[in-house]
Design a protein around this motif. Structure first.
Motif, PDB file in Angstrom:
ATOM      1  N   LEU A  15     125.987  54.186  93.664  1.00  7.62           N
ATOM      2  CA  LEU A  15     125.707  52.771  93.921  1.00  7.62           C
ATOM      3  C   LEU A  15     124.268  52.426  93.555  1.00  7.62           C
ATOM      4  CD1 LEU A  15     127.565  52.192  97.313  1.00  7.62           C
ATOM      5  CD2 LEU A  15     128.257  51.423  95.050  1.00  7.62           C
ATOM      6  N   SER A  16     123.343  53.329  93.841  1.00  6.77           N
ATOM      7  CA  SER A  16     121.936  53.095  93.492  1.00  6.77           C
ATOM      8  C   SER A  16     121.755  53.003  91.987  1.00  6.77           C
ATOM      9  CB  SER A  16     121.049  54.213  94.053  1.00  6.77           C
ATOM     10  OG  SER A  16     120.997  54.132  95.458  1.00  6.77           O
ATOM     11  N   ALA A  17     122.455  53.848  91.240  1.00  9.13           N
ATOM     12  CA  ALA A  17     122.353  53.815  89.777  1.00  9.13           C
ATOM     13  C   ALA A  17     122.853  52.484  89.225  1.00  9.13           C
ATOM     14  CB  ALA A  17     123.124  54.980  89.167  1.00  9.13           C
ATOM     15  N   VAL A 126     128.157  42.506  91.806  1.00  8.41           N
ATOM     16  CA  VAL A 126     129.171  43.505  92.159  1.00  8.41           C
ATOM     17  C   VAL A 126     128.527  44.651  92.937  1.00  8.41           C
ATOM     18  CG1 VAL A 126     130.733  45.232  91.182  1.00  8.41           C
ATOM     19  CG2 VAL A 126     130.744  42.896  90.295  1.00  8.41           C
ATOM     20  N   ALA A 127     127.358  45.112  92.480  1.00  8.86           N
ATOM     21  CA  ALA A 127     126.674  46.229  93.138  1.00  8.86           C
ATOM     22  C   ALA A 127     126.316  45.896  94.579  1.00  8.86           C
ATOM     23  CB  ALA A 127     125.421  46.613  92.350  1.00  8.86           C
ATOM     24  N   ILE A 128     125.732  44.717  94.813  1.00  4.91           N
ATOM     25  CA  ILE A 128     125.336  44.401  96.188  1.00  4.91           C
ATOM     26  C   ILE A 128     126.555  44.177  97.063  1.00  4.91           C
ATOM     27  CG2 ILE A 128     124.997  41.904  95.863  1.00  4.91           C
ATOM     28  CD1 ILE A 128     122.983  44.311  98.167  1.00  4.91           C
ATOM     29  N   ASN A 129     127.619  43.636  96.504  1.00  3.98           N
ATOM     30  CA  ASN A 129     128.839  43.499  97.296  1.00  3.98           C
ATOM     31  C   ASN A 129     129.380  44.868  97.693  1.00  3.98           C
ATOM     32  OD1 ASN A 129     130.056  40.653  97.808  1.00  3.98           O
ATOM     33  ND2 ASN A 129     129.027  40.522  95.837  1.00  3.98           N
ATOM     34  N   ASN A 130     129.288  45.842  96.782  1.00  4.99           N
ATOM     35  CA  ASN A 130     129.677  47.210  97.132  1.00  4.99           C
ATOM     36  C   ASN A 130     128.804  47.744  98.259  1.00  4.99           C
ATOM     37  OD1 ASN A 130     131.823  47.712  95.334  1.00  4.99           O
ATOM     38  ND2 ASN A 130     130.415  48.193  93.677  1.00  4.99           N
ATOM     39  N   TRP A 131     127.485  47.616  98.088  1.00  4.65           N
ATOM     40  CA  TRP A 131     126.573  48.081  99.132  1.00  4.65           C
ATOM     41  C   TRP A 131     126.869  47.400 100.467  1.00  4.65           C
ATOM     42  CZ3 TRP A 131     124.010  52.266  99.512  1.00  4.65           C
ATOM     43  CH2 TRP A 131     123.389  52.865  98.427  1.00  4.65           C
TER      44      TRP A 131
END
Length: 147
Positions: A15-17, A126-131
């Motif tokens: 997720l960080s990547a 998308v990334a922040i929603n995953n986080w």
């Protein structure tokens, strides 16, 4: 459960990547923080809000923008057109109430971002929603972020 057991290290790295690549590609750290904070507000992620508000302040975003972000649509003169287009797309992708992003929201974002920028913006959303979903689901409390 110890704090280190709350998030799998491999998932966190992945997720960080994604987050880092999307932010780099967007090329606007301040805008990136507005986007991730707005999505985190919508998703009620206290950990992410705590962390990204601190980062936004470190980057020099104005307190006025941070205070009015939850009401950005009504905050005339506080956010420029590019920021407003990014925030509208953030809400549309985060909430997906119509099961799709409205054409006018996407078209407005496309006026302010080239294809690469738009791809990175969507990737960041998308990334922040995953986080947000990981942190909320795992009940990770605020306060763990250290710059």
């Amino acid at each position: 459960m110890s704090r280190t057991d709350l998030l799998d290290r491999e998932v966190g790295r992945a997720l960080s990547a994604l987050s880092a690549a999307a932010k780099r590609g967007l090329g606007d750290p301040g805008l990136a923080e507005l986007v991730v904070i707005r999505a985190s507000q919508l998703n009620h992620c206290a950990f992410c809000l705590d962390m990204h508000l601190a980062i936004a302040r470190e980057q020099g975003l104005s307190e006025r923008q941070l205070e009015l972000l939850a009401a950005w649509e009504e905050a005339e003169g506080v956010f420029d057109e590019r920021e407003r287009a990014a925030l509208a797309l953030t809400e549309a992708v985060t909430v997906l109430t119509d099961r799709h992003v409205p054409d006018e929201v996407y078209a407005d974002a496309a006026k302010h971002f080239d294809d690469r920028g738009l791809a990175h913006l969507v990737g960041l959303i998308v990334a922040i929603n995953n986080w947000n979903r990981v942190m909320v689901a795992r009940r990770i409390p605020p306060g763990g972020y250290r710059p």
